[in-house]
Motif scaffolding. Sequence first.
Motif, PDB file in Angstrom:
ATOM      1  N   ILE A  36      12.219  49.733 -71.948  1.00 58.76           N
ATOM      2  CA  ILE A  36      12.335  49.349 -70.820  1.00 58.76           C
ATOM      3  C   ILE A  36      13.564  48.278 -70.779  1.00 58.76           C
ATOM      4  N   ASP A  37      14.465  48.186 -70.179  1.00 63.02           N
ATOM      5  CA  ASP A  37      15.749  47.243 -70.232  1.00 63.02           C
ATOM      6  C   ASP A  37      15.111  45.937 -70.087  1.00 63.02           C
ATOM      7  N   ALA A  38      16.017  45.043 -70.697  1.00 65.38           N
ATOM      8  CA  ALA A  38      15.518  43.578 -70.804  1.00 65.38           C
ATOM      9  C   ALA A  38      15.974  42.834 -69.737  1.00 65.38           C
ATOM     10  N   ASP A  39      17.042  43.474 -68.753  1.00 63.85           N
ATOM     11  CA  ASP A  39      17.531  42.678 -67.591  1.00 63.85           C
ATOM     12  C   ASP A  39      16.721  42.577 -66.425  1.00 63.85           C
ATOM     13  N   LEU A  40      15.472  43.277 -66.488  1.00 63.49           N
ATOM     14  CA  LEU A  40      14.346  43.174 -65.588  1.00 63.49           C
ATOM     15  C   LEU A  40      14.757  44.061 -64.116  1.00 63.49           C
ATOM     16  N   GLN A  41      15.744  44.978 -64.475  1.00 64.55           N
ATOM     17  CA  GLN A  41      16.065  46.025 -63.362  1.00 64.55           C
ATOM     18  C   GLN A  41      15.038  46.988 -63.237  1.00 64.55           C
ATOM     19  N   ASN A  42      14.564  47.389 -64.247  1.00 69.49           N
ATOM     20  CA  ASN A  42      13.208  48.177 -64.297  1.00 69.49           C
ATOM     21  C   ASN A  42      11.881  47.163 -64.165  1.00 69.49           C
ATOM     22  N   PRO A  71      17.873  44.901 -58.256  1.00 73.16           N
ATOM     23  CA  PRO A  71      19.359  44.598 -58.449  1.00 73.16           C
ATOM     24  C   PRO A  71      19.089  43.411 -59.944  1.00 73.16           C
ATOM     25  N   ARG A  72      20.169  43.445 -60.579  1.00 71.40           N
ATOM     26  CA  ARG A  72      20.425  42.619 -61.743  1.00 71.40           C
ATOM     27  C   ARG A  72      20.472  41.090 -61.088  1.00 71.40           C
ATOM     28  N   ARG A  73      19.561  40.091 -61.616  1.00 68.44           N
ATOM     29  CA  ARG A  73      19.855  39.118 -61.103  1.00 68.44           C
ATOM     30  C   ARG A  73      20.753  37.940 -62.019  1.00 68.44           C
TER      31      ARG A  73
HETATM   32 MG    MG Z   1      20.540  47.073 -66.139  1.00 72.35          MG
END
Ligand code: MG
Length: 331
Positions: free
Chosen positions: A91-97, A197-199
């Motif tokens: 999973i990505d770290a940017d919380l988009q997933n 979306p990326r926050r």
């Molecule tokens: Mg991303």
Amino acid sequence: MDLSIVVPVYNEEENIQALYDQLTAVLDPLGLTYEIICTDDGSTDRSFEKLKALAERDPRLKVIRFRRNFGQTAGFSAGFDYASGDIVITIDADLQNDPASIPALLEKMAEGYDVVSGWRVNRQDPFLTRRLPSRLANWLISRTTGVPVHDRGCSLRAHRREIVKEMRLYGELHRFIPDIAAWIGARMAEVPVGHRPRRFGKSKYGLGRTVRVILDLITVRFLQGYSTRPIQIFGRWGLIMAFVGFLLGLWLSFEKLVLGHSIGNRPALVLSLLLMLMGVQLVSIGLLGEMIVRTYYEGQKKPIYRIREIVDYSRAQPITTPDAGECESAV
Ligand code: MG
Ligand code: UDP
């Protein structure tokens, strides 16, 4: 250990606390044992410090810190090597997933699949610069590799441990994980997953990856089809070229010797020579390839096959094969 969550992290300091909170909020109620492996890919912000502070309080969180930025593929790869869960989830770290989609992946896995890919049906990224190129790339890759996956850019994916342990990722091949898994022989499925979306923080990629993806695709296609028999692809084209060149030369000789025409100024003569030379070279490259392949497989005792399981009722002990590790015999 039931689950390993592998998270590549590169300059995501503002996302880490929320990532940890959301992951644990989803995972705890499942009643499974799990670990969260974050690979800090040479972050230059405070990502590592934040991860380490969390890891001190919760030993289920493990942090692998790279010496410099090696890229997302390396992040996945290190996580795979370190993982001990039966199912490995990326999973990505940017919380988009959305971590809330993890149970859906697990349910699908329980149906007997080896790899379940997420599909961001509601992808929250710009259309022209991100979604459109990604659509086209996925279509092209599916056509080339024959693996019908819709969203290779989605990091949210579940894999059986044996599959990721067998996978060797180089360069930026993480985008081809479903194709490489299918090539190993994994049973594949897809489920829709949430996307946001990326926050905080910035995306690390732009349109520049297009060319790299195409080059990677050529590599993957070649390895998928011909890595154990390079002479079959180089040799075939070499033989065809040499044969056409030879026919042309034969015809020119006939004109010269029987009909008495002058052939010194004929473009066909150059073409004929060129085709024969290139043909010989291609066959030679194929033969060299064959030797390299033998060194590659035999030097590392790599089998040219992949075993799912062995049924052998005469043995009580699990059988160990050189590459697939332990294979349970059906006793
Ligand atoms: Mg991303
Ligand atoms: N990432 C990484 N190393 C890199 C680039 C990205 O570990 O060199 C991580 C990043 O922190 C994120 C994930 O890979 O967790 C996906 O990156 P990003 O969100 O920038 O990609 P996008 O979603 O825009 O395709």
